[in-house]
Design a protein around this motif. Structure first.
Motif, PDB file in Angstrom:
ATOM      1  N   ARG A 167      -0.875  -5.952   5.686  1.00 57.30           N
ATOM      2  CA  ARG A 167       0.492  -6.346   5.358  1.00 57.30           C
ATOM      3  C   ARG A 167       0.499  -7.709   4.679  1.00 57.30           C
ATOM      4  O   ARG A 167      -0.165  -8.628   5.104  1.00 57.30           O
ATOM      5  N   ALA A 168       1.297  -7.845   3.648  1.00 57.05           N
ATOM      6  CA  ALA A 168       1.435  -9.128   2.951  1.00 57.05           C
ATOM      7  C   ALA A 168       2.858  -9.215   2.430  1.00 57.05           C
ATOM      8  O   ALA A 168       3.166  -8.696   1.368  1.00 57.05           O
ATOM      9  N   TRP A 205      -0.960  -1.776  -3.951  1.00 62.93           N
ATOM     10  CA  TRP A 205       0.275  -0.994  -3.959  1.00 62.93           C
ATOM     11  C   TRP A 205       1.459  -1.938  -3.843  1.00 62.93           C
ATOM     12  O   TRP A 205       1.394  -2.941  -3.129  1.00 62.93           O
ATOM     13  N   THR A 206       2.520  -1.625  -4.550  1.00 64.46           N
ATOM     14  CA  THR A 206       3.712  -2.481  -4.564  1.00 64.46           C
ATOM     15  C   THR A 206       4.953  -1.643  -4.304  1.00 64.46           C
ATOM     16  O   THR A 206       5.141  -0.592  -4.927  1.00 64.46           O
ATOM     17  N   ALA A 207       5.785  -2.109  -3.385  1.00 68.44           N
ATOM     18  CA  ALA A 207       7.076  -1.473  -3.115  1.00 68.44           C
ATOM     19  C   ALA A 207       8.150  -2.178  -3.930  1.00 68.44           C
ATOM     20  O   ALA A 207       8.221  -3.419  -3.931  1.00 68.44           O
ATOM     21  N   GLY A 224      -0.627  -4.214  -0.194  1.00 68.74           N
ATOM     22  CA  GLY A 224      -2.060  -4.351  -0.069  1.00 68.74           C
ATOM     23  C   GLY A 224      -2.822  -3.129  -0.556  1.00 68.74           C
ATOM     24  O   GLY A 224      -2.262  -2.211  -1.150  1.00 68.74           O
ATOM     25  N   PRO A 225      -4.135  -3.094  -0.294  1.00 68.82           N
ATOM     26  CA  PRO A 225      -4.971  -1.968  -0.752  1.00 68.82           C
ATOM     27  C   PRO A 225      -4.896  -0.797   0.216  1.00 68.82           C
ATOM     28  O   PRO A 225      -4.673  -0.961   1.414  1.00 68.82           O
ATOM     29  N   SER A 226      -5.082   0.392  -0.323  1.00 66.95           N
ATOM     30  CA  SER A 226      -5.131   1.601   0.503  1.00 66.95           C
ATOM     31  C   SER A 226      -5.663   2.720  -0.381  1.00 66.95           C
ATOM     32  O   SER A 226      -5.313   2.815  -1.556  1.00 66.95           O
ATOM     33  N   ALA A 227      -6.494   3.579   0.198  1.00 71.51           N
ATOM     34  CA  ALA A 227      -7.055   4.678  -0.583  1.00 71.51           C
ATOM     35  C   ALA A 227      -5.976   5.658  -1.035  1.00 71.51           C
ATOM     36  O   ALA A 227      -6.109   6.307  -2.078  1.00 71.51           O
TER      37      ALA A 227
END
Length: 308
Positions: free
Chosen positions: A38-39, A97-99, A68-71
């Protein structure tokens, strides 16, 4: 500003009669994001920053939140006023990934949150801060008949508003292309009213303007601002002849007061393809285009999607 733009009301865009509707609700499975990933409100990766809308965490703006990163692509949700979970547009890749969270004009400045789900972890809460923003206000004296609805007109408006809520709930896939999020202005012309303007008619405050008005002569071509699919058309009380486009992932756009509609439900359009023509239909007294953009069922400032 001409009267044609003074009596135009778009605080809650109306929609077509029930026999004109279509609902394309995309299904999505729940994933989860680990706490270490989480960031809150972090800056996205450099490549994404150049194509995403700018960070504007204010009422009517967009919060751009790093997940953040995620597969696999995480999912994110905001809570609607009725308590339901509304999906948020999430774009990027395994590295970042960006929301993109649309913030309502009625949002109270202060802490806000999204719920995030990504693979192999429990759901988590991502917090960010909504900053205050003061939009312009305009005091107007107009004939009462231009702002007060008859019982018949009010009943029609309520029917259209109920349908509109179904249109706004659309969340479809595929998601929009990360590299094609910059929109083109749907028609050439002078911006005659900006997003967020609050008008006070005869001492009575109305809801803020929920789109961008562009002054143009009747018949001026109107085009799709992004690739999308036609999900709703109709002739509405306030908005006149209107087209809604679905760009994927809860990113929608609408163009109103058209003199002609040149698409039909289900049409797939590329950016720049014809949608209709500028007109003066609906609750207006002169020709112009009202252009609205929606994220997660929230009208946001279309200018955020234009090239700087």
């Amino acid at each position: 500003m001409s009267v044609s733009h003074l009596v135009c009301s778009h605080a809650a865009p109306t929609a077509a009669a029930p026999n004109r509707r279509t609902v394309l609700l995309g299904a999505a499975g729940l994933l989860a994001l680990s706490a270490g990933e989480r960031a809150a409100a972090a800056t996205p990766a450099a490549g994404a920053s150049s194509v995403l809308p700018p960070m504007a965490p204010v009422p009517g703006g967009i919060a751009r939140l790093s997940l953040g990163p995620s597969a696999t692509r995480p999912l994110a949700f905001v809570t609607a006023t009725d308590g339901s979970a509304v999906p948020v547009l999430v774009l990027g890749d395994a590295i970042e990934w960006t929301a993109l969270v649309g913030i309502p004009l009625a949002a109270v400045p202060g802490e806000a949150r999204v719920e995030v789900h990504a693979a192999h972890a429990a759901p988590s809460t991502l917090r960010y801060t909504v900053a205050p923003k003061r939009y312009a206000e305009q005091q107007l004296k107009v004939a009462p008949r231009t702002v007060d609805l008859s019982p018949e007109d009010l009943a029609r408006f309520e029917r259209e508003r109920a349908h509109q809520q179904q249109v706004m709930a659309i969340f479809s896939e595929p998601l929009p292309d990360l590299n094609r999020l910059r929109m083109r202005v749907p028609t050439p012309g002078r911006r005659s009213s900006s997003f967020g303007l609050r008008r006070v008619f005869n001492g009575q405050a109305r809801s803020p303007h929920s789109g961008m008005d562009i002054a143009a002569p009747t018949g001026t071509p109107v085009v799709a601002p992004l690739p999308g699919r036609v999900i709703d058309t109709g002739d509405y009380f306030f908005n006149g002849q209107t087209v809604w486009l679905d760009h994927g992932g809860g990113l929608l756009s609408m163009v109103c007061h058209l003199s002609a509609i040149r698409v039909k439900l289900g049409d797939a359009l590329e950016a720049g393809e014809p949608v209709g023509a500028v007109g003066a239909t609906g609750r207006v007294t002169g020709p112009h285009l009202h252009w609205g953009v929606m994220l997660n069922r929230t009208m946001v400032d279309p200018a955020l999607f234009l090239a700087a």
